[in-house]
Write an enzyme that holds these catalytic residues in place. Structure first.
Site, short mmCIF file in Angstrom:
data_model
loop_
_atom_site.label_atom_id
_atom_site.label_comp_id
_atom_site.label_asym_id
_atom_site.label_seq_id
_atom_site.Cartn_x
_atom_site.Cartn_y
_atom_site.Cartn_z
CD GLU A 163 20.30 22.39 13.44
OE1 GLU A 163 19.29 22.90 12.57
OE2 GLU A 163 21.77 22.13 13.35
CB CYS B 229 15.22 23.14 7.41
SG CYS B 229 16.80 23.00 6.93
#
Ligand code: NAP
Length: 517
Positions: free
Chosen positions: A256, A295
């Site tokens: 990720e 994020c």
């Protein structure tokens, strides 16, 4: 100064020397230190494989779910203290700390519920299977069983609680022991959570290890049955992927990484309407929540040229709702950056954007003085998105966003969004079903998640930044190509899918499925 330790082989252990310092980013004061130097990480992994693995695999899904629920409750019992710790070590406001800490306990609870629903089984069978060839007796199906290694979870600095929980929930429910390594700079909340979990007495021996500090030689000791789930920068991700032992042993890796999350406003959106209001409200929150250090925070906004002036005029009022400052100060709704080391990165990133964009709100930060980590929102305007690759490539991990015009054509907007080369989430604000349908199918291949903002969800939308346990988190390309969460899909990373072929009654007998016709 507090010394943080690692929990390895079911023992708290301190590394040699002082190691790295952790800071209160608001004051710059060093508040703790931690070291992993000299710790026997190979032995810790062996212990996890040999003790934690069998213990978790012997439990049913329902029992593993009950374990997750117990951990969730244990951590929730220390909520107030964890919020304080989080404010101190990550500079976040108390409200934003709740986003992290409550997100952690809620995600554990959601997977606990899934475990309860999966019940008495210990592994999964994928579908009913099918006859192979002409005979209905020769049958094939797929079984999903927990890998025999350790789930190594390497996390980013921005979510020290949720980052731990969202990964652990999936691995534990799958039946795989976990080694958590938080980012060193903000590891104090994770350390406190580790203490709470160990003290709870809920953890089977070897089920959870906690590495507090540098990664050391951890990757050298991984086996082909271990799994790495990494969250962090693309540069570190590339190093992990290319690590000699990871390559040689084909260690499964989930990444990720960065993401320049995009918002597209449809040409139908009326600046006096509810959908516009939803867009502005969510945009301000995405810029300011956790000081833009999410994020999933919005980085790029594509608007029809006709709406550009309205957003520039109105966003300032919304941002005024988020006064920035040290989290201890009255009225502050946006805290500092999480670590002092983030400050030069954000200052430099904004400076680089200003070379190719106009600044239409706020001022570029200097990153100096006692309040260097307090960064106020900056809005950039890029008039030529097609010819300005930097705005699609540079993720500035702070409170800023870039506005860009497009013609109102959904295909053009989707093409511009795709210049980000893959993202975690894209959001479309529109009440035009044709526009929404056209752009959705263009955006979907490039994203792990698409949020469709419209007047129908004005009262319900949680905004693009909210990651929910039942829905996939992760995206292709720049976002790392990984996939986490998504309910039962989140277990796949920790399960080996094995095709099973044989006589249907035999398969039914040993796997309990499918039913005999
Ligand atoms: P980072 O510098 O890449 O660090 C991430 C983690 O990797 C830390 O735990 C770090 O440990 C560890 N690490 C460093 N070098 C390593 C190595 N050689 N081998 C293995 N692990 C290593 O990233 P960050 O600055 O913490 O995080 C910011 C980035 O994360 C942003 O780009 C953001 O977009 C991304 N992010 C993505 C998501 C997502 O879900 N996609 C979520 C949050 C953040 P140390 O701290 O000990 O160095």
């Amino acid at each position: 100064m507090q010394e943080l330790k690692s929990y390895l082989s079911d023992r708290w252990q301190a590394g040699a020397g002082d190691g790295a310092a952790l800071h209160d980013p608001a004051s710059g004061e060093a508040i703790a230190h931690t070291s992993t130097e000299g710790l026997d990480l190979g032995a810790a992994l062996t212990h996890a494989r040999e003790s934690g693995g069998p213990a978790l695999r012997s439990m049913t899904f329902a029992e593993r779910g009950a374990l997750l629920l117990g951990i969730s409750k244990a951590v929730h019992g220390f909520r107030d203290e964890l919020l304080d710790v989080s404010v101190r070590n990550t500079g976040t406001t108390r409200k934003d700390a709740k986003f992290d800490v409550d997100g952690a306990t809620a995600t554990l609870a959601a997977y606990a519920k899934l475990g309860e629903e999966l019940g008495d089984r210990r592994y999964l069978v994928d579908g009913d299977g099918a006859a192979i060839g002409r005979s209905p007796r020769f049958w094939g199906t797929h079984v999903k069983v927990p890998v025999r290694g350790v789930a190594v979870h390497i996390n980013a600095f921005n979510f020290p609680a949720w980052g731990w929980a969202e990964k652990m929930a999936c691995a534990f429910l799958a039946g795989v022991p976990v080694l958590t390594k938080p980012a060193t700079g903000t590891s104090l909340p994770s350390f406190r959570i580790a203490q709470i979990c160990v003290d709870s007495g809920l953890l089977p021996n070897g089920a959870w290890s906690f590495l507090c500090g540098g990664v050391g030689d951890l990757l050298n000791h991984l086996s082909s049955q271990d799994v790495i789930a990494f969250t962090g920068s693309a540069a570190t991700a590339a190093r992990i992927r290319a690590h000699e032992n990871v390559v040689r042993r084909s260690v499964r890796v989930n990444i990720e990484a960065d993401s320049l999350n995009a918002v597209v406003v449809g040409p139908d959106v009326d600046p006096d309407g509810e959908t516009w209001d939803l867009f502005l409200r969510e945009l301000a929150r995405e810029i300011c929540q956790k000081s833009g250090q999410k994020c999933t925070a919005t980085r790029r906004v594509f608007l029809p040229e006709s709406l550009m002036d309205a957003v520039v005029e109105q966003i300032g009022d919304r941002l005024a709702d988020y006064p920035a400052g040290r989290p201890s100060e009255d009225g502050v709704r946006m805290g500092t950056l999480s670590t002092p080391s983030q400050v030069p990165d954000v200052v430099e990133g904004m400076r680089r954007l200003s070379e190719v964009c106009d600044v239409v709100h706020g001022n570029l930060p200097h990153g100096e003085g006692p309040d260097a980590a307090v960064i106020k929102p900056v809005i950039f305007l890029c008039r030529d998105p097609e010819g300005t690759p930097l705005v699609h490539e540079l993720e500035v991990f702070g409170p800023c966003v870039t506005l860009m015009p497009y013609s109102g054509d959904p295909t053009e907007a989707a093409r511009l969004v795709a210049m980000g080369d893959g993202g975690l989430v894209a959001t479309v604000y529109s009440d035009d079903l044709q526009f929404t349908g056209d752009i959705l199918l263009e955006l979907a291949p490039w994203h792990g998640r698409v949020l469709l903002g419209s007047r129908r969800i004005v009262e319900h939308s949680m905004g693009p930044g909210m990651v929910l346990p039942d829905y996939v988190h992760g995206g292709p390309g720049r976002a790392g190509g990984g996939r986490e969460l998504g309910g039962i899909r989140g277990l796949d990373l920790y399960l080996q899918t094995c095709a099973v072929q044989g006589a249907r009654p035999v398969i039914q007998r040993v796997l309990g499925t499918p039913s005999t016709p």
